[in-house]
Motif scaffolding. Structure first.
Motif, mmCIF file in Angstrom:
data_model
loop_
_atom_site.group_PDB
_atom_site.id
_atom_site.type_symbol
_atom_site.label_atom_id
_atom_site.label_comp_id
_atom_site.label_asym_id
_atom_site.label_seq_id
_atom_site.Cartn_x
_atom_site.Cartn_y
_atom_site.Cartn_z
ATOM 1 N N TRP A 68 -20.214 -10.685 -32.187
ATOM 2 C CA TRP A 68 -19.962 -12.089 -32.521
ATOM 3 C C TRP A 68 -18.845 -12.658 -31.666
ATOM 4 O O TRP A 68 -18.955 -13.765 -31.147
ATOM 5 N N TRP A 105 -18.916 -15.819 -29.175
ATOM 6 C CA TRP A 105 -18.024 -16.920 -29.532
ATOM 7 C C TRP A 105 -17.043 -17.199 -28.399
ATOM 8 O O TRP A 105 -16.831 -18.354 -28.008
ATOM 9 N N THR A 116 -14.339 -9.042 -38.578
ATOM 10 C CA THR A 116 -14.564 -10.052 -37.531
ATOM 11 C C THR A 116 -13.357 -10.976 -37.406
ATOM 12 O O THR A 116 -12.909 -11.288 -36.298
#
Lengths: 58, 248
Positions: B67, B71, B211
């Motif tokens: 992720w 991102w 995360t």
């Protein structure tokens, strides 16, 4: 405790993926700190050289 | 209250602001990652729904890094675009600082993904759509870094690499759709579909908190690198020679 590390036989896989992440995520900031040291040294050296040059001119 | 955002676009102001923020981001990164992994290893079941055994715990680093890799690519393009539009030096520095942390995250995602693949599908690598597009993401990151270091004039290298970053942005939605395929008949993939709705709640908490920890880590390293870049590029200015760390 050893059961925890064994992870039902998948320990080697789980811990090596954790270790890979840990190594890279410790290496990156370590290199950044090292880089900061060398950049600061470089800046200081430049200032010393600049001072010497202006003194010689005068 | 009106905030003058361009004040923070001055490398001098940003340098000291970043210096004060870095320790806070490090604390947040360490706390969140520790809590996330603790939760992931001690509060989650050993086996989940579709017969997945303990090895599913690889996802805590795999998903978090994957992720962040995607991102951060978006963040990099954002700063590169701001640089092109407003011609602010600091934005280009932020874009360039983001590229390396993004690359590190991509490498972690690929390594942990290969280990996951070995346990889950019985192979380290396969030219499956998701895996292949993610490898291309790595190449785009590396291309950006290579292009930046290939051109000596920083203003030109900033602009050229900003354009490359923008073109490469196309890969991010492709990575997403490579797995969340609208029509399963059109794409056969090994990679599990990423649907957060079906994830057990404790696993979801661990995944999201880890995360967040990785995100804080990214903030910390990107700010550290930006400070190094500022020092390098502004070394001839008087504010740099008046810094306490330079004078001592």
């Amino acid at each position: 405790m050893s059961e925890f590390f064994y992870m039902g036989g998948y320990g080697a896989y789980i811990w090596s993926s954790m270790a890979a992440a840990a190594i890279l995520m410790l290496l990156e900031p370590a290199l950044l700190m090292l880089k900061r040291r060398t950049v600061l040294q470089e800046v200081k050296r430049n200032i010393r050289l600049e001072k010497r040059r202006t003194r010689n001119k005068g | 209250m009106k905030i003058n955002w361009f004040k923070y676009a001055a490398p001098m102001t940003f340098y000291s602001l970043a210096g004060r923020l870095i320790p806070l981001f490090w604390i947040a990164a360490i706390v969140l990652t520790t809590v996330g992994l603790y939760w992931g290893f001690f509060k989650t079941p050993d086996t989940i729904g579709n017969g997945m055994k303990e090895y599913y715990r690889i996802i805590f680093v795999h998903v978090a890094s994957a992720w962040m890799a995607m991102w951060l690519y978006g963040v990099m393009v954002f700063w590169a675009l701001i640089g092109v539009i407003f011609n602010t030096r600091l934005s280009y520095m932020l874009a360039s600082a983001t590229s390396i942390t993004g690359t590190v995250m991509t490498i972690i995602a690929l390594i942990s993904g290969a280990i996951w693949g070995k346990t889950s599908w019985g192979t380290w690598w396969d030219w499956d759509p998701k895996l292949t597009t993610f490898l291309i993401l790595l190449f785009v990151y590396v291309g950006y870094i290579a292009l930046q270091s290939a051109i000596d004039d920083t203003r030109r290298s900033d602009k050229a690499s900003a354009l490359l970053a923008l073109v490469g942005l196309a890969i991010v939605p492709i990575i997403y759709y490579a797995v969340n395929c609208p029509d399963p008949n059109q794409c056969a993939s090994l990679h599990q579909e990423s649907s957060l709705k079906r994830v057990e709640s404790n696993i979801l908490i661990a995944m999201l908190v880890t995360t967040l920890g990785f995100w804080m880590y990214s903030f910390a390293t990107i700010l550290m690198r930006t400070r190094n870049i500022i020092l390098e590029r502004e070394r001839k200015t008087s504010w740099v020679s008046n810094l306490p760390e330079v004078k001592s």
